[in-house]
Design a protein around this motif. Structure first.
Motif, PDB file in Angstrom:
ATOM      1  N   GLN A  85      66.547 -33.460 -25.717  1.00  0.00           N
ATOM      2  CA  GLN A  85      67.785 -32.830 -26.171  1.00  0.00           C
ATOM      3  C   GLN A  85      67.485 -31.560 -26.972  1.00  0.00           C
ATOM      4  OE1 GLN A  85      70.239 -35.384 -28.554  1.00  0.00           O
ATOM      5  NE2 GLN A  85      72.002 -34.005 -28.524  1.00  0.00           N
ATOM      6  N   LEU A  86      66.469 -31.631 -27.840  1.00  0.00           N
ATOM      7  CA  LEU A  86      66.114 -30.456 -28.644  1.00  0.00           C
ATOM      8  C   LEU A  86      65.628 -29.303 -27.769  1.00  0.00           C
ATOM      9  CD1 LEU A  86      64.213 -32.188 -31.587  1.00  0.00           C
ATOM     10  CD2 LEU A  86      66.392 -30.962 -31.772  1.00  0.00           C
TER      11      LEU A  86
ATOM     12  N   ALA B  29      66.524 -24.695 -26.264  1.00  0.00           N
ATOM     13  CA  ALA B  29      65.754 -24.048 -27.324  1.00  0.00           C
ATOM     14  C   ALA B  29      65.113 -22.751 -26.869  1.00  0.00           C
ATOM     15  CB  ALA B  29      64.677 -25.004 -27.839  1.00  0.00           C
ATOM     16  N   GLY B  30      64.483 -22.750 -25.693  1.00  0.00           N
ATOM     17  CA  GLY B  30      63.846 -21.535 -25.208  1.00  0.00           C
ATOM     18  C   GLY B  30      64.836 -20.419 -25.002  1.00  0.00           C
TER      19      GLY B  30
ATOM     20  N   ALA C 144      64.996 -20.532 -15.789  1.00  0.00           N
ATOM     21  CA  ALA C 144      63.605 -20.992 -15.891  1.00  0.00           C
ATOM     22  C   ALA C 144      63.430 -22.170 -16.832  1.00  0.00           C
ATOM     23  CB  ALA C 144      62.714 -19.830 -16.343  1.00  0.00           C
ATOM     24  N   ALA C 145      64.508 -22.863 -17.174  1.00  0.00           N
ATOM     25  CA  ALA C 145      64.406 -24.001 -18.087  1.00  0.00           C
ATOM     26  C   ALA C 145      63.496 -25.070 -17.501  1.00  0.00           C
ATOM     27  CB  ALA C 145      65.795 -24.589 -18.329  1.00  0.00           C
ATOM     28  N   PRO C 146      62.605 -25.619 -18.311  1.00  0.00           N
ATOM     29  CA  PRO C 146      61.658 -26.611 -17.781  1.00  0.00           C
ATOM     30  C   PRO C 146      62.365 -27.880 -17.327  1.00  0.00           C
ATOM     31  CG  PRO C 146      61.508 -26.494 -20.183  1.00  0.00           C
ATOM     32  CD  PRO C 146      62.391 -25.371 -19.754  1.00  0.00           C
TER      33      PRO C 146
ATOM     34  N   ALA D 166      56.339 -25.073 -28.776  1.00  0.00           N
ATOM     35  CA  ALA D 166      55.860 -24.872 -30.142  1.00  0.00           C
ATOM     36  C   ALA D 166      54.926 -23.670 -30.214  1.00  0.00           C
ATOM     37  CB  ALA D 166      55.150 -26.125 -30.651  1.00  0.00           C
ATOM     38  N   ARG D 167      54.000 -23.576 -29.263  1.00  0.00           N
ATOM     39  CA  ARG D 167      53.074 -22.431 -29.258  1.00  0.00           C
ATOM     40  C   ARG D 167      53.845 -21.128 -29.055  1.00  0.00           C
ATOM     41  NH1 ARG D 167      50.423 -26.133 -25.772  1.00  0.00           N
ATOM     42  NH2 ARG D 167      48.624 -27.150 -26.770  1.00  0.00           N
ATOM     43  N   ALA D 168      54.800 -21.148 -28.138  1.00  0.00           N
ATOM     44  CA  ALA D 168      55.521 -19.925 -27.798  1.00  0.00           C
ATOM     45  C   ALA D 168      56.377 -19.423 -28.945  1.00  0.00           C
ATOM     46  CB  ALA D 168      56.393 -20.161 -26.565  1.00  0.00           C
ATOM     47  N   VAL D 169      57.110 -20.321 -29.602  1.00  0.00           N
ATOM     48  CA  VAL D 169      58.055 -19.885 -30.625  1.00  0.00           C
ATOM     49  C   VAL D 169      57.368 -19.651 -31.966  1.00  0.00           C
ATOM     50  CG1 VAL D 169      58.811 -22.109 -31.593  1.00  0.00           C
ATOM     51  CG2 VAL D 169      60.446 -20.230 -31.375  1.00  0.00           C
TER      52      VAL D 169
END
Length: 453
Positions: free
Chosen positions: A27-28, A32-33, A44-46, A62-65
């Motif tokens: 859900q989060l 988010a992206g 492009a949502a996973p 986490a790495r991206a944001v």
């Protein structure tokens, strides 16, 4: 004797999550992206199936944001800002263990008000784009107080999209509309004349989708900065050509600058000012000497205090210190691989312009003297009278800053930022870096989305 290899640090596997935690993370991650500017749209949502895929998607997000979407290979040579290495697994494992995944998730974006303002602006401009954006204003004669007709009505409607105080009806350009134009020109970094001419028309006609991508690019650049900026620092906004001095994390001084023209871009970087050179000579870069100075002949060089050093293919040009020196009376040195620095200039006219991208890549300063006094104010040997006396002698002198007075310097490329009231401000993209970066962000997001399936 063969030396043994150093031990390899063990790879910590990601933790196992419960079904409830997987549902919470799913859900989060849903939007988010999109909300953090890692995708321009939702295509492009996973797609996640199974707990392991959810964990992979969470760690990728986490790495991206936290430290940027780009891969090392995506950085251009003049994008000298690089994010610190970041491993999200330890904090994620702790969050899973203590069942505090939502708090961990909220902690990931850069902890800066500037980033938060861009995120809110992104949401607003996405809504504008989804609603159809704005219509292109047709070309024509300049619009000013007293103008009438369909183009004035179209101007009102266009301004009202970003400025709720603008009345959308009326075909007359009145005083209130002029004030709205002035507000728009200030938001776009243009000369606030209230006259709608070529530059203002061009800024208003940038599509809403391009503004979304511009915000995305600037959010990514925030992710390249350290987790905590030094409270004492100097920042240069390359795109806006403005220098700001911070102390205690608050701006205490600001001045106009001149930054690199397209083709001679000022690089993004971070470093530390370690010394000030009084009456600096200018060691002319070989490319500038060959293209701009040698062709002008010996008489020009002599008249402008240039000295040719060496002979043959190895000869170079140095401009001697003095009132004609291109570096003026002050040079602020900091280590960097681009051979750029902050400096004075005898050419003051450009500071009166709203477009101040005109250097070969270094940063010219409107008020270098006050900056030198500010940086040296704690050194009893270099109070203002001593600085003036040394400068007046005309001799080159390097003044080392005391270790505690050496100040961090950041050359940044901010073309989108929110003001205190939340209003988005935009600047031109003179180097084309926004479009390039936004495209790289979307490409990397698409690649990782496919890999996560």
């Amino acid at each position: 004797m063969v030396q043994p290899l150093p031990p390899v640090a063990p790879v910590v596997p990601p933790p196992t999550i419960s079904a409830a935690q997987a549902a919470q993370l799913t859900q989060l991650l849903a939007d988010a992206g999109f909300a953090q500017g890692l995708r321009h749209d939702g295509a492009a949502a996973p797609q996640m199936g199974g707990n392991e895929a959810v964990v992979r998607a969470a760690l990728d997000y986490a790495r991206a944001v936290h430290s940027g979407r780009l891969d090392t290979s995506d950085f251009q040579a003049d994008w000298g800002l690089r994010p610190a290495a970041y491993d999200p697994i330890p904090a994620f494992a702790d969050a899973v263990k203590r069942d505090r995944i939502a708090a961990w998730f909220r902690s990931l974006p850069p902890p800066y008000a500037g980033y938060d303002g861009l995120q809110k602006g992104l949401a607003n401009y996405r809504k504008i784009e989804a609603a159809g954006g704005w219509s292109t204003l047709p070309a024509g004669p300049d619009l000013a107080v007293g103008s009438t007709g369909a183009r004035v009505t179209a101007l009102r409607k266009r301004l009202a999209v970003e400025d709720s105080d603008v009345a959308t009806t009326g075909a007359t350009f009145d005083a209130e509309l002029k004030e709205a134009v002035v507000r728009a020109q200030r938001r776009y970094g243009l000369n606030p004349t209230g006259l709608v001419s070529t530059q203002t028309l061009a800024a208003l006609n940038v599509p809403a989708g391009d503004r979304v991508r511009q915000i995305m690019a600037n959010m990514e650049r925030w992710r390249w900065l350290p987790a905590e900026l030094p409270a004492k620092r100097i920042q240069v906004n390359i795109a806006a050509a403005v220098l700001t001095v911070f102390e205690g994390d608050a701006p205490i001084a600001s001045m106009k600058a001149v930054t690199g023209r397209p083709g001679n871009e000022t690089p993004m970087l971070q470093s530390r000012i370690h010394s000030i050179v009084l009456n600096p000579p200018w060691n002319v870069p070989a490319g500038i000497a060959a293209k701009e100075l040698f062709p002008k002949g010996a008489a020009y060089l002599a008249a402008n205090n240039y000295k040719i050093i060496g002979t043959g293919a190895g000869r170079r040009i140095q401009q001697q210190p003095g009132p004609k020196s291109a570096l003026g009376l002050y040079k602020f040195d900091f280590d960097n691989p681009y051979a750029v620095y902050l400096h004075d200039t005898p050419a003051q006219a450009k500071f009166a312009s709203f477009n101040r991208l005109d250097s070969h890549g270094c940063v010219r300063l409107e008020k270098p003297g006050p900056l030198a006094e500010l940086l040296l104010r704690n050194d009893p040997a270099w109070q203002p009278d001593a600085i003036e006396a040394a400068k007046d002698k005309g001799k080159t002198l390097r003044v080392q800053l005391q270790p505690q007075d050496q100040v961090h310097v950041y050359l940044l490329y901010w073309t989108a930022f929110a003001s205190a009231n939340g209003q988005m401000n935009f600047r031109g993209d003179p180097y084309g870096w926004d479009k390039t970066l936004a495209a790289k962000i979307e490409r990397r997001s698409a690649i990782t989305a496919v890999a996560a399936r």
